[in-house]
Design a protein around this motif. Structure first.
Motif, PDB file in Angstrom:
ATOM      1  N   GLY A  65       0.828  -1.193   0.000  1.00  0.00           N
ATOM      2  CA  GLY A  65       0.000   0.000   0.000  1.00  0.00           C
ATOM      3  C   GLY A  65       0.860   1.239   0.000  1.00  0.00           C
ATOM      4  N   ASP A  66       0.274   2.344  -0.359  1.00  0.00           N
ATOM      5  CA  ASP A  66       0.943   3.638  -0.438  1.00  0.00           C
ATOM      6  C   ASP A  66       0.572   4.444   0.806  1.00  0.00           C
ATOM      7  N   LEU A  68       0.357   7.423   0.914  1.00  0.00           N
ATOM      8  CA  LEU A  68      -0.508   8.501   0.444  1.00  0.00           C
ATOM      9  C   LEU A  68      -1.967   8.046   0.333  1.00  0.00           C
ATOM     10  N   ASP A  69      -2.205   6.741   0.399  1.00  0.00           N
ATOM     11  CA  ASP A  69      -3.557   6.188   0.408  1.00  0.00           C
ATOM     12  C   ASP A  69      -4.003   6.142   1.869  1.00  0.00           C
ATOM     13  N   ARG A  70      -4.508   7.240   2.352  1.00  0.00           N
ATOM     14  CA  ARG A  70      -4.810   7.369   3.776  1.00  0.00           C
ATOM     15  C   ARG A  70      -5.845   6.374   4.278  1.00  0.00           C
ATOM     16  N   ARG A  72      -6.561   3.318   3.223  1.00  0.00           N
ATOM     17  CA  ARG A  72      -5.966   1.979   3.295  1.00  0.00           C
ATOM     18  C   ARG A  72      -4.954   1.906   4.435  1.00  0.00           C
ATOM     19  N   THR A 107       5.271  12.209  -0.752  1.00  0.00           N
ATOM     20  CA  THR A 107       5.578  10.998   0.010  1.00  0.00           C
ATOM     21  C   THR A 107       6.213  11.319   1.355  1.00  0.00           C
ATOM     22  N   HIS A 114       0.171  11.534   7.176  1.00  0.00           N
ATOM     23  CA  HIS A 114      -0.836  10.476   7.148  1.00  0.00           C
ATOM     24  C   HIS A 114      -0.566   9.422   8.219  1.00  0.00           C
TER      25      HIS A 114
END
Length: 363
Positions: A65-66, A68-70, A72, A107, A114
């Motif tokens: 997962g990233d 930046l994908d808050r 997730r 990032t 995040h």
């Protein structure tokens, strides 16, 4: 060592950046100590990579997962309910930050925000270690090593993004995880600033050791951009051990450790690039050599040293490997990998050897 095993056995640890170089070494050591680790990261950035070569997926809960994908990220934290978070996920390369400055800031700055915002919603968390870099300081190109109280800054997007990550972490500590009100949140947050890390398993682009190894294996002279540049070189196990020690103190509720810490080598191990390249070539053999690059490219600092006296005095941490030993261990790792050794076992063997070094530095 026994005390470390007792403290970490069964402890739930959330590790961002576990598919990276330092994250992979940290994951292996934590697993060796008996921790239950969930890794959260993008796919490995290179091929080959430590994550695959050392079969790290088999020792932890591997989540891709990233940061930046808050949504997730928050779900992955909440359903795992960790006590400890090591935040290592980052865009880690200076030269890449010139090509993608916005992605680097997103990032390294927003991603850190995040992670820390997610911590506020996960009530199991007790300790957070955010890893930044020695390049977060406003570099004056002077001979004195930087202390944790020196001004933050950065000439390039990468360096300044890491200075921003330090500021974000400090703001969250002051606003939400205050050392004066631990009963309100029960979270202790520290940052770790690390020198130029070397060791087996790094295949990143535009880094000295991976570039040397690639050239040596191809029997080609390696282009060196700035042979006179001085850096605080250290084996990857040095700062990783510092991260673990720092987390232990945070878990112990010792409020004075919720702050910034440098982890760097002793003064005599801050070598110029050309000396590193010469030692690596001699240790590798097989006619390995390097040449000066006529086009050094974008701006990079010429002089950088770290003062790690705070970590030595307060944490009891100190470098255990000389730079010569660190380079030799690195060559040994890549040679073992090239000849097809089982690299998880080989990496654990180096961790065990490092653990055995307590008072005397290994040469």
């Amino acid at each position: 060592m026994e005390e470390m095993v007792n403290l970490w056995r069964g402890r739930r640890v959330f590790l961002t950046g576990h598919t990276g170089f330092k994250g992979g070494w940290l994951a292996l050591w934590l697993a060796k100590l008996g921790a239950q680790v969930r890794g959260y990261s993008l796919d490995p950035a290179t091929e080959p990579n430590l994550f695959t070569v050392a079969r790290i997926a088999g020792i932890l809960d591997d989540i891709r997962g990233d940061i930046l994908d808050r949504p997730r990220l928050e779900i992955s934290l909440q359903d795992f309910a960790p006590e400890v978070i090591f935040h290592l996920a980052a865009q880690p390369l200076v030269r890449r930050s010139y090509a993608d400055p916005i992605g680097t800031y997103a990032t390294n700055v927003l991603g850190t925000g995040h992670v820390l915002e997610a911590v506020r919603k996960v009530h199991s968390v007790r300790a957070v270690v955010c890893v930044t870099t020695d390049k977060c300081y406003e570099n004056q190109e002077w001979i004195w090593p930087y202390r944790e109280t020196d001004p933050l800054g950065g000439h390039d997007p990468y360096s300044s993004s890491k200075a921003c990550a330090e500021i974000v972490s400090a703001a969250y500590r002051s606003s939400f995880f205050s050392v004066d009100r631990p009963e309100e949140h029960r979270v202790a947050l520290a940052t770790a600033r690390t020198g130029n890390v070397i060791g087996g398993g790094d295949w990143s682009e535009d880094r000295l050791i991976p570039d040397l190894v690639r050239g040596f294996q191809a029997s080609q002279p390696v282009l060196i951009r700035r042979p006179n540049a001085v850096r605080p070189w250290q084996h990857v196990l040095e700062p990783v051990y510092g991260y673990i020690l720092l987390a232990e103190r945070l878990l112990g509720g010792e409020e004075q450790f919720a702050s910034a810490f440098n982890f760097g080598p002793n003064a005599e191990d801050a070598w110029p690039v050309e000396r590193i390249a010469d030692h690596m070539a001699a240790a590798w053999g097989e006619g390995a050599t390097w040449v000066r690059d006529a086009d050094p490219g974008v701006h990079e600092a010429g002089m950088l040293r770290l003062d790690a006296s705070k970590a030595q005095a307060n944490l009891g941490w100190q470098p255990r490997l000389t730079i010569e030993s660190a380079l030799n261990w690195t060559v040994d790792w890549y040679r073992a990998c090239r000849q097809g050794d089982e690299m998880r076992d080989f990496t654990w063997k180096q961790i065990k050897l490092y653990e055995s070094q307590r008072k005397m530095r290994l040469r």
